[in-house]
Write a protein that holds these residues in place. Structure first.
Motif, PDB file in Angstrom:
ATOM      1  N   GLY A 213       0.811  -1.210   0.000  1.00 15.58           N
ATOM      2  CA  GLY A 213       0.000   0.000   0.000  1.00 15.58           C
ATOM      3  C   GLY A 213       0.846   1.262   0.000  1.00 15.58           C
ATOM      4  O   GLY A 213       2.058   1.231  -0.132  1.00 15.58           O
ATOM      5  N   TYR A 214       0.155   2.405   0.123  1.00 13.16           N
ATOM      6  CA  TYR A 214       0.870   3.679   0.157  1.00 13.16           C
ATOM      7  C   TYR A 214       0.977   4.228   1.571  1.00 13.16           C
ATOM      8  O   TYR A 214       1.973   4.846   1.942  1.00 13.16           O
ATOM      9  CB  TYR A 214       0.237   4.702  -0.793  1.00 13.16           C
ATOM     10  N   PHE A 215      -0.043   4.004   2.410  1.00 13.59           N
ATOM     11  CA  PHE A 215      -0.001   4.364   3.825  1.00 13.59           C
ATOM     12  C   PHE A 215      -0.465   3.173   4.653  1.00 13.59           C
ATOM     13  O   PHE A 215      -1.254   2.337   4.196  1.00 13.59           O
ATOM     14  CB  PHE A 215      -0.964   5.512   4.159  1.00 13.59           C
ATOM     15  N   GLY A 216      -0.029   3.137   5.895  1.00 14.32           N
ATOM     16  CA  GLY A 216      -0.617   2.282   6.913  1.00 14.32           C
ATOM     17  C   GLY A 216      -1.030   3.164   8.069  1.00 14.32           C
ATOM     18  O   GLY A 216      -0.343   4.137   8.401  1.00 14.32           O
ATOM     19  N   SER A 217      -2.178   2.881   8.684  1.00 13.84           N
ATOM     20  CA  SER A 217      -2.613   3.639   9.853  1.00 13.84           C
ATOM     21  C   SER A 217      -2.952   2.670  10.977  1.00 13.84           C
ATOM     22  O   SER A 217      -3.378   1.537  10.731  1.00 13.84           O
ATOM     23  CB  SER A 217      -3.825   4.526   9.531  1.00 13.84           C
ATOM     24  N   LEU A 218      -2.759   3.126  12.212  1.00 14.98           N
ATOM     25  CA  LEU A 218      -2.956   2.263  13.376  1.00 14.98           C
ATOM     26  C   LEU A 218      -3.588   3.040  14.515  1.00 14.98           C
ATOM     27  O   LEU A 218      -3.214   4.192  14.782  1.00 14.98           O
ATOM     28  CB  LEU A 218      -1.607   1.707  13.845  1.00 14.98           C
ATOM     29  N   ILE A 219      -4.545   2.409  15.190  1.00 13.19           N
ATOM     30  CA  ILE A 219      -5.012   2.865  16.495  1.00 13.19           C
ATOM     31  C   ILE A 219      -4.951   1.661  17.434  1.00 13.19           C
ATOM     32  O   ILE A 219      -4.965   0.516  16.986  1.00 13.19           O
ATOM     33  CB  ILE A 219      -6.455   3.436  16.460  1.00 13.19           C
ATOM     34  N   GLN A 220      -4.868   1.924  18.733  1.00 14.19           N
ATOM     35  CA  GLN A 220      -4.831   0.836  19.706  1.00 14.19           C
ATOM     36  C   GLN A 220      -5.309   1.348  21.055  1.00 14.19           C
ATOM     37  O   GLN A 220      -5.384   2.554  21.280  1.00 14.19           O
ATOM     38  CB  GLN A 220      -3.436   0.235  19.803  1.00 14.19           C
ATOM     39  N   ASN A 221      -5.632   0.413  21.941  1.00 16.22           N
ATOM     40  CA  ASN A 221      -6.241   0.799  23.223  1.00 16.22           C
ATOM     41  C   ASN A 221      -5.220   0.997  24.337  1.00 16.22           C
ATOM     42  O   ASN A 221      -5.537   1.551  25.387  1.00 16.22           O
ATOM     43  CB  ASN A 221      -7.271  -0.252  23.659  1.00 16.22           C
ATOM     44  N   VAL A 222      -3.991   0.522  24.155  1.00 20.12           N
ATOM     45  CA  VAL A 222      -2.945   0.687  25.168  1.00 20.12           C
ATOM     46  C   VAL A 222      -1.660   1.109  24.466  1.00 20.12           C
ATOM     47  O   VAL A 222      -1.557   1.045  23.248  1.00 20.12           O
ATOM     48  CB  VAL A 222      -2.686  -0.623  25.955  1.00 20.12           C
ATOM     49  N   ASN A 223      -0.690   1.535  25.238  1.00 23.53           N
ATOM     50  CA  ASN A 223       0.565   1.957  24.656  1.00 23.53           C
ATOM     51  C   ASN A 223       1.468   0.772  24.367  1.00 23.53           C
ATOM     52  O   ASN A 223       1.281  -0.310  24.910  1.00 23.53           O
ATOM     53  CB  ASN A 223       1.288   2.931  25.599  1.00 23.53           C
ATOM     54  N   GLY A 224       2.470   1.003  23.552  1.00 25.11           N
ATOM     55  CA  GLY A 224       3.468  -0.028  23.297  1.00 25.11           C
ATOM     56  C   GLY A 224       2.994  -1.069  22.308  1.00 25.11           C
ATOM     57  O   GLY A 224       1.964  -0.934  21.646  1.00 25.11           O
ATOM     58  N   GLY A 225       3.780  -2.133  22.190  1.00 22.62           N
ATOM     59  CA  GLY A 225       3.437  -3.240  21.309  1.00 22.62           C
ATOM     60  C   GLY A 225       4.174  -3.194  19.992  1.00 22.62           C
ATOM     61  O   GLY A 225       4.846  -4.158  19.620  1.00 22.62           O
ATOM     62  N   LEU A 226       4.042  -2.073  19.262  1.00 24.55           N
ATOM     63  CA  LEU A 226       4.688  -1.961  17.963  1.00 24.55           C
ATOM     64  C   LEU A 226       6.083  -1.355  18.122  1.00 24.55           C
ATOM     65  O   LEU A 226       6.289  -0.455  18.934  1.00 24.55           O
ATOM     66  CB  LEU A 226       3.848  -1.093  17.029  1.00 24.55           C
ATOM     67  N   GLN A 227       7.023  -1.846  17.327  1.00 29.01           N
ATOM     68  CA  GLN A 227       8.361  -1.272  17.259  1.00 29.01           C
ATOM     69  C   GLN A 227       8.713  -0.982  15.809  1.00 29.01           C
ATOM     70  O   GLN A 227       8.421  -1.782  14.917  1.00 29.01           O
ATOM     71  CB  GLN A 227       9.408  -2.207  17.867  1.00 29.01           C
ATOM     72  N   LEU A 228       9.354   0.163  15.569  1.00 31.22           N
ATOM     73  CA  LEU A 228       9.768   0.606  14.244  1.00 31.22           C
ATOM     74  C   LEU A 228      11.279   0.570  14.139  1.00 31.22           C
ATOM     75  O   LEU A 228      11.974   1.003  15.064  1.00 31.22           O
ATOM     76  CB  LEU A 228       9.289   2.043  13.984  1.00 31.22           C
ATOM     77  N   ASN A 229      11.780   0.059  13.008  1.00 34.07           N
ATOM     78  CA  ASN A 229      13.217   0.039  12.809  1.00 34.07           C
ATOM     79  C   ASN A 229      13.673   1.368  12.231  1.00 34.07           C
ATOM     80  O   ASN A 229      13.201   1.795  11.183  1.00 34.07           O
ATOM     81  CB  ASN A 229      13.606  -1.108  11.872  1.00 34.07           C
ATOM     82  N   TYR A 230      14.586   2.024  12.928  1.00 33.65           N
ATOM     83  CA  TYR A 230      15.102   3.324  12.500  1.00 33.65           C
ATOM     84  C   TYR A 230      16.605   3.339  12.719  1.00 33.65           C
ATOM     85  O   TYR A 230      17.075   3.182  13.844  1.00 33.65           O
ATOM     86  CB  TYR A 230      14.424   4.444  13.302  1.00 33.65           C
ATOM     87  N   LYS A 231      17.346   3.479  11.637  1.00 32.07           N
ATOM     88  CA  LYS A 231      18.803   3.489  11.698  1.00 32.07           C
ATOM     89  C   LYS A 231      19.335   2.246  12.409  1.00 32.07           C
ATOM     90  O   LYS A 231      20.218   2.325  13.253  1.00 32.07           O
ATOM     91  CB  LYS A 231      19.310   4.775  12.347  1.00 32.07           C
ATOM     92  N   GLN A 232      18.750   1.101  12.065  1.00 34.70           N
ATOM     93  CA  GLN A 232      19.165  -0.218  12.528  1.00 34.70           C
ATOM     94  C   GLN A 232      18.936  -0.428  14.023  1.00 34.70           C
ATOM     95  O   GLN A 232      19.523  -1.326  14.634  1.00 34.70           O
ATOM     96  CB  GLN A 232      20.630  -0.481  12.156  1.00 34.70           C
ATOM     97  N   LYS A 233      18.070   0.367  14.620  1.00 30.38           N
ATOM     98  CA  LYS A 233      17.639   0.154  16.000  1.00 30.38           C
ATOM     99  C   LYS A 233      16.120   0.245  16.051  1.00 30.38           C
ATOM    100  O   LYS A 233      15.479   0.753  15.134  1.00 30.38           O
ATOM    101  CB  LYS A 233      18.277   1.179  16.945  1.00 30.38           C
ATOM    102  N   TRP A 234      15.543  -0.239  17.140  1.00 26.69           N
ATOM    103  CA  TRP A 234      14.095  -0.281  17.270  1.00 26.69           C
ATOM    104  C   TRP A 234      13.595   0.865  18.132  1.00 26.69           C
ATOM    105  O   TRP A 234      14.112   1.121  19.213  1.00 26.69           O
ATOM    106  CB  TRP A 234      13.651  -1.611  17.880  1.00 26.69           C
ATOM    107  N   LEU A 235      12.551   1.550  17.632  1.00 25.64           N
ATOM    108  CA  LEU A 235      11.854   2.590  18.387  1.00 25.64           C
ATOM    109  C   LEU A 235      10.550   2.013  18.913  1.00 25.64           C
ATOM    110  O   LEU A 235       9.810   1.371  18.178  1.00 25.64           O
ATOM    111  CB  LEU A 235      11.541   3.799  17.508  1.00 25.64           C
ATOM    112  N   ASN A 236      10.249   2.256  20.175  1.00 25.50           N
ATOM    113  CA  ASN A 236       9.002   1.793  20.771  1.00 25.50           C
ATOM    114  C   ASN A 236       7.870   2.777  20.488  1.00 25.50           C
ATOM    115  O   ASN A 236       8.048   3.994  20.577  1.00 25.50           O
ATOM    116  CB  ASN A 236       9.153   1.628  22.284  1.00 25.50           C
TER     117      ASN A 236
END
Length: 333
Positions: A213-236
């Motif tokens: 796709g071109y975009f992904g969007s997310l909502i959730q009921n609590v914090n955390g869970g997803l991690q994004l890879n940025y400059k070979q490290k993970w962002l919470n």
């Protein structure tokens, strides 16, 4: 990371290549925040220009961000999340009405398993196709209506955001709408619950992956869970209350020939809370042929991806479009 940036909107192409190597440690960098009200709704031209300039910086540097002040009422988000939670509380017999029977099923319930262990369940999911024609489960009462309301409002935000991103690329605001035929764009949404009573033998709920796709969007009921890879490290993921999390998908990367990249991400389990999320892949029309646009190709920037019809790219791994699997392995030259 600085919260402001002075950037110039240009069509200069980045030759940075995406890598799949990474460090499992987490990074203290913050995920940037975009204020939708300043970007789209502000009557102050200077404020809108600064917001657009910052969006351009974030798109090229990160490829993901929190979207706040988007105008979707808190109650709409809460009704959708509560309805999803109620759906997963139905009896297994009721939920099995939506168990996969055909590859063309537009509503699909199922169980997710720990990576490498098909005995260890770590989540339940419900998948639907919100656009161009929405269909939702009949139970529980009011759930279908709550979902449809959320998806309609979410899509309005996404289309306006696509207009702003078109401007960051140096084009008129309808550029992405035309290139991807968004009026009949194919969206796929996965609603997930990660209950605390699932005890898999790994922290990983979903391994590192990319999305189409071109975009992904997310909502959730609590914090955390997803991690994004940025400059070979993970962002919470540490989302502001009732924000949307937005990221680019594979086909935005293909169209821009790698200028705006689809970020790698993964899900980490937390056995202390019940996490409910709605992850939506916003895609081109199924018949759109997506390839690097001529504006992003040059002598020093040859095409890095092959063109393919969106539906064919979704099915390139042997899946149907409702599975929403990444196809970058087939697209990258």
């Amino acid at each position: 990371m600085a919260k402001t940036a002075s950037v110039v909107l240009t069509q200069n192409l980045s030759d940075t290549k995406r890598t799949t190597s990474f460090n499992h440690s987490t990074n203290d960098d913050e995920i940037p925040t975009i204020d939708y009200s300043m970007l789209i709704c502000s009557n102050d031209p200077d404020q809108r220009l600064k917001a657009l300039q910052y969006l351009a910086y974030v798109c090229e540097e990160y490829g993901f961000f929190y979207l706040v002040n988007h105008g979707v009422p808190d109650c709409v988000i809460e009704r959708a999340l509560n309805g999803i939670s109620d759906f997963f509380d139905l009896t297994e017999e009721e939920k099995m009405d939506y168990e996969k029977k055909s590859s063309t099923d537009r509503i699909r319930w199922g169980l997710g398993f720990s990576p490498g262990d098909h005995e260890a369940v770590n989540r339940e999911y419900l998948k639907v196709l919100p656009h161009p024609k929405f269909e939702g489960p009949a139970k529980p009462a009011g759930f279908r209506e709550a979902l449809e309301d959320y998806y309609q409002r979410n899509r309005e935000v996404i289309i306006n955001l696509a207009k702003a991103v078109s401007k960051t690329l140096g084009f008129e605001e309808n550029y992405l709408e035309k290139e991807f035929e968004l009026e009949i764009g194919a969206d796929v949404s996965a609603m997930n619950v990660y209950p605390p009573w699932f005890k898999p033998n790994t922290q990983i709920g979903l391994p590192a992956h990319y999305d189409p796709g071109y975009f992904g969007s997310l909502i959730q009921n609590v914090n955390g869970g997803l991690q994004l890879n940025y400059k070979q490290k993970w962002l919470n993921l540490d989302m502001p209350s009732n924000a949307f999390f937005i990221k680019f998908g594979d086909h935005a990367e293909v169209l821009t020939n790698g200028k705006y990249k689809s970020p790698m991400h993964r899900v980490i389990l937390n056995n202390e809370v019940r996490r409910v999320s709605v992850a939506t892949v916003h895609g081109p029309s199924l018949d759109t042929f997506v390839k690097p646009a001529p504006e992003f190709v040059g002598e020093s920037h040859p095409p890095a991806y092959r063109g393919m019809i969106y539906k064919d790219s979704l099915e390139a791994n042997g899946y149907h479009e409702i599975d929403g699997k990444s196809c970058m392995a087939q697209l990258r030259l």
